[in-house]
Design a protein around this motif. Structure first.
Motif, PDB file in Angstrom:
ATOM      1  N   PHE B  15     -19.738 -17.362 -12.476  1.00 51.17           N
ATOM      2  CA  PHE B  15     -20.054 -16.482 -13.597  1.00 51.17           C
ATOM      3  C   PHE B  15     -19.468 -15.088 -13.399  1.00 51.17           C
ATOM      4  N   ALA B  16     -18.870 -14.562 -14.481  1.00 52.55           N
ATOM      5  CA  ALA B  16     -18.230 -13.246 -14.443  1.00 52.55           C
ATOM      6  C   ALA B  16     -19.081 -12.175 -15.105  1.00 52.55           C
ATOM      7  N   THR B  17     -20.099 -12.600 -15.848  1.00 51.69           N
ATOM      8  CA  THR B  17     -21.098 -11.689 -16.424  1.00 51.69           C
ATOM      9  C   THR B  17     -22.415 -12.444 -16.492  1.00 51.69           C
ATOM     10  N   GLY B  18     -23.493 -11.709 -16.680  1.00 54.52           N
ATOM     11  CA  GLY B  18     -24.769 -12.323 -17.006  1.00 54.52           C
ATOM     12  C   GLY B  18     -24.915 -12.455 -18.512  1.00 54.52           C
ATOM     13  N   MET B  19     -26.104 -12.756 -18.959  1.00 59.37           N
ATOM     14  CA  MET B  19     -26.384 -12.849 -20.386  1.00 59.37           C
ATOM     15  C   MET B  19     -26.689 -11.455 -20.942  1.00 59.37           C
ATOM     16  N   ASN B  20     -26.569 -11.300 -22.265  1.00 59.21           N
ATOM     17  CA  ASN B  20     -27.040 -10.106 -22.980  1.00 59.21           C
ATOM     18  C   ASN B  20     -26.296  -8.825 -22.599  1.00 59.21           C
ATOM     19  N   GLN B  21     -24.972  -8.900 -22.612  1.00 58.67           N
ATOM     20  CA  GLN B  21     -24.177  -7.694 -22.417  1.00 58.67           C
ATOM     21  C   GLN B  21     -24.547  -6.661 -23.474  1.00 58.67           C
ATOM     22  N   ARG B  22     -24.668  -5.394 -23.081  1.00 62.34           N
ATOM     23  CA  ARG B  22     -25.015  -4.325 -24.017  1.00 62.34           C
ATOM     24  C   ARG B  22     -24.588  -2.990 -23.416  1.00 62.34           C
ATOM     25  N   GLU B  23     -24.739  -1.916 -24.207  1.00 62.30           N
ATOM     26  CA  GLU B  23     -24.140  -0.651 -23.784  1.00 62.30           C
ATOM     27  C   GLU B  23     -24.682  -0.151 -22.450  1.00 62.30           C
ATOM     28  N   ASP B  24     -25.981  -0.305 -22.229  1.00 61.27           N
ATOM     29  CA  ASP B  24     -26.526   0.178 -20.958  1.00 61.27           C
ATOM     30  C   ASP B  24     -26.464  -0.891 -19.864  1.00 61.27           C
ATOM     31  N   ALA B  25     -25.843  -2.032 -20.161  1.00 59.68           N
ATOM     32  CA  ALA B  25     -25.693  -3.098 -19.163  1.00 59.68           C
ATOM     33  C   ALA B  25     -24.410  -3.867 -19.484  1.00 59.68           C
ATOM     34  N   PRO B  26     -23.257  -3.281 -19.120  1.00 60.62           N
ATOM     35  CA  PRO B  26     -21.963  -3.884 -19.492  1.00 60.62           C
ATOM     36  C   PRO B  26     -21.788  -5.314 -18.985  1.00 60.62           C
ATOM     37  N   PHE B  27     -22.488  -5.680 -17.912  1.00 63.44           N
ATOM     38  CA  PHE B  27     -22.389  -7.038 -17.385  1.00 63.44           C
ATOM     39  C   PHE B  27     -23.657  -7.847 -17.649  1.00 63.44           C
ATOM     40  N   GLY B  28     -24.521  -7.342 -18.537  1.00 66.52           N
ATOM     41  CA  GLY B  28     -25.692  -8.108 -18.941  1.00 66.52           C
ATOM     42  C   GLY B  28     -26.802  -8.090 -17.910  1.00 66.52           C
ATOM     43  N   ASP B  29     -27.637  -9.130 -17.986  1.00 59.28           N
ATOM     44  CA  ASP B  29     -28.890  -9.168 -17.225  1.00 59.28           C
ATOM     45  C   ASP B  29     -28.689  -9.593 -15.776  1.00 59.28           C
ATOM     46  N   ILE B  30     -27.884  -8.858 -15.049  1.00 59.91           N
ATOM     47  CA  ILE B  30     -27.706  -9.165 -13.632  1.00 59.91           C
ATOM     48  C   ILE B  30     -27.708  -7.855 -12.856  1.00 59.91           C
ATOM     49  N   ASP B  31     -27.896  -7.966 -11.547  1.00 58.17           N
ATOM     50  CA  ASP B  31     -27.669  -6.831 -10.658  1.00 58.17           C
ATOM     51  C   ASP B  31     -26.165  -6.754 -10.436  1.00 58.17           C
ATOM     52  N   GLU B  32     -25.508  -5.744 -11.065  1.00 54.29           N
ATOM     53  CA  GLU B  32     -24.051  -5.746 -11.051  1.00 54.29           C
ATOM     54  C   GLU B  32     -23.473  -5.621  -9.647  1.00 54.29           C
ATOM     55  N   THR B  33     -24.262  -5.069  -8.720  1.00 50.87           N
ATOM     56  CA  THR B  33     -23.739  -4.961  -7.350  1.00 50.87           C
ATOM     57  C   THR B  33     -23.501  -6.347  -6.736  1.00 50.87           C
ATOM     58  N   TRP B  34     -24.214  -7.364  -7.223  1.00 52.66           N
ATOM     59  CA  TRP B  34     -23.968  -8.711  -6.704  1.00 52.66           C
ATOM     60  C   TRP B  34     -22.524  -9.139  -6.984  1.00 52.66           C
ATOM     61  N   LEU B  35     -21.990  -8.712  -8.131  1.00 47.39           N
ATOM     62  CA  LEU B  35     -20.601  -9.042  -8.463  1.00 47.39           C
ATOM     63  C   LEU B  35     -19.621  -8.009  -7.913  1.00 47.39           C
ATOM     64  N   HIS B  36     -19.867  -6.735  -8.205  1.00 41.88           N
ATOM     65  CA  HIS B  36     -18.822  -5.732  -7.985  1.00 41.88           C
ATOM     66  C   HIS B  36     -19.084  -4.784  -6.818  1.00 41.88           C
ATOM     67  N   GLY B  37     -20.110  -5.059  -6.038  1.00 43.03           N
ATOM     68  CA  GLY B  37     -20.358  -4.259  -4.851  1.00 43.03           C
ATOM     69  C   GLY B  37     -19.139  -4.162  -3.948  1.00 43.03           C
ATOM     70  N   TRP B  38     -18.383  -5.240  -3.869  1.00 42.94           N
ATOM     71  CA  TRP B  38     -17.190  -5.230  -2.991  1.00 42.94           C
ATOM     72  C   TRP B  38     -16.193  -4.147  -3.388  1.00 42.94           C
ATOM     73  N   MET B  39     -16.101  -3.811  -4.687  1.00 43.70           N
ATOM     74  CA  MET B  39     -15.121  -2.823  -5.137  1.00 43.70           C
ATOM     75  C   MET B  39     -15.561  -1.404  -4.831  1.00 43.70           C
ATOM     76  N   PHE B  40     -16.870  -1.196  -4.757  1.00 48.02           N
ATOM     77  CA  PHE B  40     -17.393   0.150  -4.580  1.00 48.02           C
ATOM     78  C   PHE B  40     -17.813   0.409  -3.124  1.00 48.02           C
ATOM     79  N   GLU B  41     -18.536  -0.534  -2.540  1.00 48.32           N
ATOM     80  CA  GLU B  41     -19.059  -0.325  -1.186  1.00 48.32           C
ATOM     81  C   GLU B  41     -17.999  -0.559  -0.113  1.00 48.32           C
ATOM     82  N   THR B  42     -16.986  -1.371  -0.418  1.00 48.71           N
ATOM     83  CA  THR B  42     -15.963  -1.701   0.589  1.00 48.71           C
ATOM     84  C   THR B  42     -14.566  -1.532  -0.003  1.00 48.71           C
ATOM     85  N   ALA B  43     -14.393  -0.412  -0.728  1.00 52.55           N
ATOM     86  CA  ALA B  43     -13.114  -0.188  -1.415  1.00 52.55           C
ATOM     87  C   ALA B  43     -11.942  -0.101  -0.431  1.00 52.55           C
TER      88      ALA B  43
END
Lengths: 200, 200
Positions: B15-43
């Motif tokens: 999965f590349a996003t969760g459900m219910n994407q919206r303005e205050d949650a661009p990736f929907g109902d997920i903890d976005e760090t689970w997906l994109h933490g690698w880009m920020f914490e280990t850039a």
């Protein structure tokens, strides 16, 4: 005490079988070499991973992994693996239909468990002693153990293919983070080992 | 001539996003760090992969990757990325609703294409010259390009997580074998690059 592990080969989109599993097509409507070519065509290169699959003190599998018979046991069936299956230990087959144990050559005995995964797990634990327990498959059975928090290590063997349908790893497993323990790229497969993160 | 590539970060279950994407949650109902933490914490550890994501002569994205506005363009929106988006080139946004181009700082201009992926592809090709074209996402857009045979290279960034629902890579893509070009394990992500095998 040993761990509970599972080895499962999946496509890039996570499928471990195609649709319509049957006696002349144990993995259903797919070209099985897309999934398991790595085990046959490049066995030497993957010897450690292949040997680890059956290095357990007891084994648990779903009924569809044991065979194509559905519903009542209305005809003889002793597994897909011939007279000497590769398990060489007690194999607990999950089924809704009771069946006498089947003793094979080489130390494999198939036991049939009708009381669910926890009962199978307890019997396997008693049988395995200090050794590991293998959840052999299929995907649905592995997912049940994952969802129940009973799996310690998931060894995915990811092949470069898109299958599009079938039994899928992780289906129905609650959202959670995993720990990625190891990655190894071989020529026809990518080995990725995950462990569930406990206590979340 | 350049290639057409896509970078997409997915969970272990694709999965590349969760459900219910919206303005205050661009990736929907997920903890976005689970997906994109690698880009920020280990850039630093992933600098090459991160730089490659925007190393293209033109970019194509789906409307949901551009923003949360649905249906008619009934309010101002200039993307999720602030005044100077990281693309620095022409970005073709797939939509059913026409919109004037939006010129941003730093060389990024959003163009809105209502005629489908082939039209967007031709405009991106003309814009990119000898450079590569990036299919930036989301998963549904990448899947459309894969299904149409227009993607040369898929760079999956697989994170150790189970999301269970959302937009999934490979959904609706016809069964096929892929070539696995490379694998690299970083601490929070496994980078796996696939190429479709042509002529099957």
């Amino acid at each position: 005490m040993g761990i509970v592990f599972s080895d499962i080969t999946v496509s890039a989109d996570g499928f471990a079988t195609g649709m319509n599993q049957r006696e002349d097509a144990p993995f259903g409507d797919i070209d099985e070499t897309w999934l398991h070519g790595w085990m046959f065509e490049t066995a030497d290169e993957n010897r450690a991973e292949i040997d680890a699959i059956v290095d357990s003190g007891a084994t648990i599998m779903g009924r569809n992994m044991f065979g194509p018979v559905r519903g009542e046991w209305d005809r003889p069936w002793t597994g897909w693996w011939g007279p000497d299956p590769p398990y060489h230990n007690a194999v607990f087959v999950l089924t809704h239909h009771p069946h006498e144990p089947i003793r094979m050559e080489g130390g494999t005995t198939f036991h049939f468990v009708t009381e669910g995964i926890t009962a199978a797990f307890e019997r396997a634990r008693a049988e395995a002693g200090d050794r590991d327990i293998s959840i052999a498959g299929g995907a649905r059975t592995v997912n049940q153990f994952l969802a129940a928090g009973l799996l310690d290590e998931l060894r995915l063997h990811v092949t470069p293919s898109i299958l599009g349908a079938g039994e899928r790893i992780f289906d129905g497993v609650p959202p959670q983070q995993l720990e990625r323990v190891s990655v190894r790229a071989a020529s026809l497969v990518t080995h990725i080992t995950y462990r569930p993160v406990r206590g979340r």
